[in-house]
Design an enzyme around this catalytic site. Sequence first.
Site, PDB file in Angstrom:
ATOM      1  N   HIS A  74      41.466  41.674  46.344  1.00 41.26           N
ATOM      2  CA  HIS A  74      40.603  42.307  45.338  1.00 41.26           C
ATOM      3  C   HIS A  74      39.593  41.306  44.790  1.00 41.26           C
ATOM      4  CE1 HIS A  74      39.596  44.593  41.619  1.00 41.26           C
ATOM      5  NE2 HIS A  74      39.601  43.379  41.075  1.00 41.26           N
ATOM      6  N   GLU A  75      40.067  40.119  44.416  1.00 45.65           N
ATOM      7  CA  GLU A  75      39.166  39.118  43.841  1.00 45.65           C
ATOM      8  C   GLU A  75      38.140  38.635  44.867  1.00 45.65           C
ATOM      9  OE1 GLU A  75      39.127  38.865  40.776  1.00 45.65           O
ATOM     10  OE2 GLU A  75      41.063  39.770  40.325  1.00 45.65           O
ATOM     11  N   GLU A 133      34.868  47.328  40.094  1.00 44.22           N
ATOM     12  CA  GLU A 133      36.312  47.115  40.185  1.00 44.22           C
ATOM     13  C   GLU A 133      36.939  48.032  41.235  1.00 44.22           C
ATOM     14  OE1 GLU A 133      38.287  44.859  38.765  1.00 44.22           O
ATOM     15  OE2 GLU A 133      36.552  43.939  37.810  1.00 44.22           O
ATOM     16  N   HIS A 141      35.308  41.051  45.211  1.00 45.58           N
ATOM     17  CA  HIS A 141      34.216  40.892  44.246  1.00 45.58           C
ATOM     18  C   HIS A 141      33.162  39.923  44.777  1.00 45.58           C
ATOM     19  CE1 HIS A 141      35.433  43.189  40.770  1.00 45.58           C
ATOM     20  NE2 HIS A 141      36.615  42.568  40.666  1.00 45.58           N
TER      21      HIS A 141
END
Length: 274
Positions: free
Chosen positions: A140-141, A203, A144
Amino acid sequence: MNRRDFLSISSCCCGGFLLAGCATAPLTGRQQLTILPESMINSQAIGAYKQVKSKARLITDKDKLDPIIAVGNKIEKAIKHYFKSKSLKDPTENYEWEYILIDEPKTLNAWCMPGGKIAVYTGILEITKDDDGLAIVMGHEIGHAVARHSLERASAALAVNVGAIAADIFTGGAVSRTMNTVGQTGFDPISIGIFNPFSRQQESEADYLGIIFANLCGYDISASIKVWERMQEKMKGKEIPQFLSTHPSSGTRINDLRFLIPKVKIEYPKIENL
């Protein structure tokens, strides 16, 4: 300045931004506004990362740090392999990957700065539990960074500021007076109406990219449901209403992931011999 002059100037400004800064998010195809150069954001990230490392309580114990590096390395390789296999430009080709583990048991967080500078806090390990959960959070990070969300947010802020200045000139300062008044109430209509929904969209996009990267590596992406169920339980009674937040609620994320997991397993299968 009359109305015609204002509209002419503001149209030229906005048009210039759009022409100079149109981009597409990798894999999702979402249109992005990226006015600022990516190299500038990456350079700033390197400096910020150095500051974090100089001040944070870093854990260098190999038994604790190596599992994080191992998961990150697999995701690195999976991204490079996937984009190369599809003859697509690798968004991480200029990344200088680096991983740190920060000793903060109460911090349920991890992040990836532009350029591949990653930090994991010990508190989030209570939520991830194992390599599958860690891959979900780190994916997920990294999502980004791959989707250039920091660059996009900085560009959006610049565009909004320019537009607000132009509108303030046209209205004789009415915009700034109104913003000062509502600002005293603690209610920020620009954040709630523009930036919060925009941030929630990013997100959700990072959630999607994260399970893609994890699945390419062969991790069990159904762990994403368990991760957010544990987060939901941990934050019980503490989550603010979604419309006031920069993040989707845990419940929204769980529902979205349940829908996306079967799709990702079919469209982004495990890369063998990674």
